[in-house]
Design a protein around this motif. Structure first.
Motif, PDB file in Angstrom:
ATOM      1  N   ARG A  47       0.837  -1.196   0.000  1.00 13.52           N
ATOM      2  CA  ARG A  47       0.000   0.000   0.000  1.00 13.52           C
ATOM      3  C   ARG A  47       0.876   1.252   0.000  1.00 13.52           C
ATOM      4  O   ARG A  47       2.019   1.227   0.448  1.00 13.52           O
ATOM      5  N   HIS A  56      -3.578   0.357  -3.192  1.00 11.80           N
ATOM      6  CA  HIS A  56      -3.124  -0.966  -2.761  1.00 11.80           C
ATOM      7  C   HIS A  56      -2.746  -1.753  -4.007  1.00 11.80           C
ATOM      8  O   HIS A  56      -3.116  -1.386  -5.115  1.00 11.80           O
ATOM      9  N   GLY A  57      -2.058  -2.841  -3.809  1.00  9.24           N
ATOM     10  CA  GLY A  57      -1.709  -3.703  -4.928  1.00  9.24           C
ATOM     11  C   GLY A  57      -1.409  -5.100  -4.453  1.00  9.24           C
ATOM     12  O   GLY A  57      -1.273  -5.350  -3.253  1.00  9.24           O
ATOM     13  N   LEU A  63       1.055  -2.165  -7.192  1.00  6.93           N
ATOM     14  CA  LEU A  63       0.875  -1.004  -6.324  1.00  6.93           C
ATOM     15  C   LEU A  63       1.210   0.281  -7.062  1.00  6.93           C
ATOM     16  O   LEU A  63       0.439   1.248  -7.035  1.00  6.93           O
ATOM     17  N   TRP A  67      -1.453   3.163  -7.930  1.00 13.76           N
ATOM     18  CA  TRP A  67      -1.303   4.507  -7.387  1.00 13.76           C
ATOM     19  C   TRP A  67      -1.314   5.542  -8.503  1.00 13.76           C
ATOM     20  O   TRP A  67      -1.977   6.579  -8.393  1.00 13.76           O
TER      21      TRP A  67
END
Length: 135
Positions: A47, A56-57, A63, A67
């Motif tokens: 995150r 999040h990823g 991630l 983002w």
């Protein structure tokens, strides 16, 4: 007049110049410099929170991708709200464009005074339309 990009826009532009494999390092550095957070190897879920944008990823690459997508979405929303606000306060805005701007503000803005102004304009437009129909 020269417009200066927001810190979010400037950082996103900088990420766009980097190779994908260098973006995670840039995000980690940005987190340190701006009191953000970047946890690419979190036990629960990778995150990041940078410039008010959270993502999040499933892994570091995911991630970073998530983002960037979230940041672009926020910049797009902010630009749309800025245009809608200009239309709301521009006396030359045509009624259809004004109504569209007001609806955009009501959908996307959290600023109470702006939302109240947009709702007031929509109410006025409805009264004007009703008066034209009655005449």
């Amino acid at each position: 007049m020269t417009l200066h990009p927001t810190p979010l826009a400037a950082f996103l532009a900088r990420l766009d110049t980097l190779a994908p494999e260098d973006r995670a390092d840039a995000m980690a550095n940005e987190a340190l410099e701006t009191d953000g957070s970047f946890f690419p190897t979190s036990k629960s879920q990778p995150r990041a929170t940078l410039h008010g944008v959270c993502a999040h990823g499933t892994d570091t690459d995911d991630l970073v991708t998530n983002w960037i997508a979230a940041a672009r979405k926020i910049l797009h929303r902010d630009a749309m709200l800025e245009a809608a606000t200009r239309a709301l306060y521009d006396a030359d805005t045509l009624n259809d464009a004004l109504a569209e701007a007001c609806h955009a503000i009501l959908r996307h803005s959290t600023e109470a005074s702006l939302r109240m102004a947009a709702q007031s304009e929509l109410d006025r437009l409805a009264r004007d339309a009703a008066a034209r129909t009655a005449a």
